[in-house]
Design an enzyme around this catalytic site. Sequence first.
Site, mmCIF file in Angstrom:
data_model
loop_
_atom_site.group_PDB
_atom_site.id
_atom_site.type_symbol
_atom_site.label_atom_id
_atom_site.label_comp_id
_atom_site.label_asym_id
_atom_site.label_seq_id
_atom_site.Cartn_x
_atom_site.Cartn_y
_atom_site.Cartn_z
ATOM 1 N N THR A 101 0.919 -1.093 0.047
ATOM 2 C CA THR A 101 0.056 -0.045 0.215
ATOM 3 C C THR A 101 1.013 1.289 -0.054
ATOM 4 O O THR A 101 2.012 1.349 0.626
ATOM 5 C CB THR A 101 -0.807 0.014 1.285
ATOM 6 O OG1 THR A 101 -1.548 1.270 1.390
ATOM 7 C CG2 THR A 101 -0.057 -0.280 2.447
ATOM 8 N N TYR A 125 -2.438 0.472 9.871
ATOM 9 C CA TYR A 125 -2.675 -0.217 8.631
ATOM 10 C C TYR A 125 -1.022 -0.234 7.628
ATOM 11 O O TYR A 125 -0.728 -1.050 7.180
ATOM 12 C CB TYR A 125 -3.529 0.686 7.740
ATOM 13 C CG TYR A 125 -3.677 0.171 6.584
ATOM 14 C CD1 TYR A 125 -4.104 -1.327 6.254
ATOM 15 C CD2 TYR A 125 -3.556 0.829 5.289
ATOM 16 C CE1 TYR A 125 -4.321 -1.663 4.827
ATOM 17 C CE2 TYR A 125 -3.605 0.324 3.886
ATOM 18 C CZ TYR A 125 -4.090 -0.892 3.750
ATOM 19 O OH TYR A 125 -3.959 -1.285 2.404
HETATM 20 C C1 UD1 Z 1 -7.036 3.816 0.973
HETATM 21 C C2 UD1 Z 1 -7.303 2.600 1.261
HETATM 22 C C3 UD1 Z 1 -5.925 1.859 1.982
HETATM 23 C C4 UD1 Z 1 -4.872 2.313 0.963
HETATM 24 C C5 UD1 Z 1 -4.721 3.792 1.019
HETATM 25 C C6 UD1 Z 1 -3.636 4.008 0.028
HETATM 26 C C7 UD1 Z 1 -9.304 2.513 2.249
HETATM 27 C C8 UD1 Z 1 -10.316 2.451 3.372
HETATM 28 N N1 UD1 Z 1 -7.982 2.518 2.352
HETATM 29 O O1 UD1 Z 1 -7.052 4.983 1.895
HETATM 30 O O2 UD1 Z 1 -6.288 0.639 1.816
HETATM 31 O O3 UD1 Z 1 -3.623 1.509 1.195
HETATM 32 O O4 UD1 Z 1 -5.784 4.251 0.227
HETATM 33 O O5 UD1 Z 1 -3.540 5.402 -0.025
HETATM 34 O O6 UD1 Z 1 -9.898 2.460 1.195
HETATM 35 N N2 UD1 Z 1 -12.629 10.780 2.303
HETATM 36 C C9 UD1 Z 1 -13.782 11.700 2.483
HETATM 37 N N3 UD1 Z 1 -14.928 11.196 2.745
HETATM 38 C C10 UD1 Z 1 -15.202 10.006 2.546
HETATM 39 C C11 UD1 Z 1 -14.174 8.963 2.366
HETATM 40 C C12 UD1 Z 1 -13.040 9.529 2.221
HETATM 41 O O7 UD1 Z 1 -13.361 12.954 2.506
HETATM 42 O O8 UD1 Z 1 -16.514 9.458 2.858
HETATM 43 C C13 UD1 Z 1 -11.441 11.255 1.779
HETATM 44 C C14 UD1 Z 1 -10.458 10.711 2.683
HETATM 45 O O9 UD1 Z 1 -10.266 11.531 3.872
HETATM 46 C C15 UD1 Z 1 -9.070 10.511 1.805
HETATM 47 C C16 UD1 Z 1 -9.765 10.399 0.479
HETATM 48 O O10 UD1 Z 1 -11.182 10.833 0.724
HETATM 49 O O11 UD1 Z 1 -8.669 12.183 1.809
HETATM 50 C C17 UD1 Z 1 -9.642 8.977 0.234
HETATM 51 O O12 UD1 Z 1 -10.210 8.444 1.434
HETATM 52 P P1 UD1 Z 1 -10.476 6.745 1.133
HETATM 53 O O13 UD1 Z 1 -11.048 6.249 -0.306
HETATM 54 O O14 UD1 Z 1 -11.036 6.056 2.503
HETATM 55 O O15 UD1 Z 1 -9.041 5.955 0.824
HETATM 56 P P2 UD1 Z 1 -7.683 6.313 1.823
HETATM 57 O O16 UD1 Z 1 -7.916 6.595 3.149
HETATM 58 O O17 UD1 Z 1 -6.903 7.296 1.007
#
Ligand code: UD1
Length: 319
Positions: A101, A125
């Site tokens: 990751t 993680y």
């Molecule tokens: C994801 C993966 C992780 C991987 C990583 C690599 C998940 C849960 N985790 O993390 O396994 O190793 O990428 O970078 O998928 N966000 C919002 N609102 C939401 C959801 C997310 O604002 O409802 C934002 C988060 O704060 C972040 C971005 O969107 O800035 C992406 O978040 P997310 O899709 O959860 O992935 P990561 O946490 O980056």
Amino acid sequence: MLALRDAAWPVAVLDNLATGFRFAVPDDVSFYEGDVSDAELVAQIISEQGTRAVMHFAGSVVVPESVADPLKFYANNTAASRALIEAAVKAGVPHFIFSSTAATYGVPEASPVSEDMPKEPINPYGWSKLMTERMLADVAAAHPINYGALRYFNVAGADPQARSGQSTAGATHLIKVAVEAATGKRDRVAIFGTDYDTPDGTGVRDYIHVSDLAAAHVLALEALIAHPERSLTMNCGYGRGFSVTEVLDAVDSVTGARITRTHEPRRPGDPASLVSDPSRIRATLPWQPQYDDLGTIIAHAMAWEHRLAEMRSAKGDNG
Ligand code: UD1
């Protein structure tokens, strides 16, 4: 698994179905229900199938959950991986591919981030995966096995033919959450953090289409077979970032509607920006991404969301 099957590799699947689904495995693929840490079962599968390579995708992925429950992540991502690697080594399996990751970099010292930059995870993680990378390096030095550690950036989208996609309830991935909102499955999307040091203040990520990522696995396997003396650690991303706001705007332009957004505090364990330097994968594998387009990623995620809704209504399930 579909990419391997499409490329005519014989494949068998082991999954404990904790977050996976039996329907995702076609009938012509051998399926074993069980845990990757079950050494006896893994040994039996390797012997039955004549396994020559393991692709290890099993693990826990939700970053904030890793902050709240680190031992779960060290069990599922580190200890279980150790058991699987040991089973592979004992059975003489020569190749091992591991889902690592971008979270191994923590807050990268520069963006885009390349493989040799410091690995200082900021959440359990990332540490749980980095420890497994370390084990693989040590094991490959000691035993006749080579490995590919593929550092995924943000995996999104779905199979273009809508044969598979993210199906686990309670999704937390941004694009999955956004398409659920766009298809009426939830009523809003929370933006976690609007005060990051990024152009619009929201988090920036490198979203990679799952089918391009799957293709990279098949090519990495071929490279491991062709060069048994060489292991590979590679970023899997396109090398460009989109902010949360840009992702939500892109979903809106696919649907022609507007998702309701709320502004929430930063989520624990989230870096501001994570964008890959894809030079190494480009130089090492004949990888030609087919879906490097945010609109396409969203459209495929949306098509899968509709397919899931059809499957649910066929089962008479509204959940
Ligand atoms: C994801 C993966 C992780 C991987 C990583 C690599 C998940 C849960 N985790 O993390 O396994 O190793 O990428 O970078 O998928 N966000 C919002 N609102 C939401 C959801 C997310 O604002 O409802 C934002 C988060 O704060 C972040 C971005 O969107 O800035 C992406 O978040 P997310 O899709 O959860 O992935 P990561 O946490 O980056």
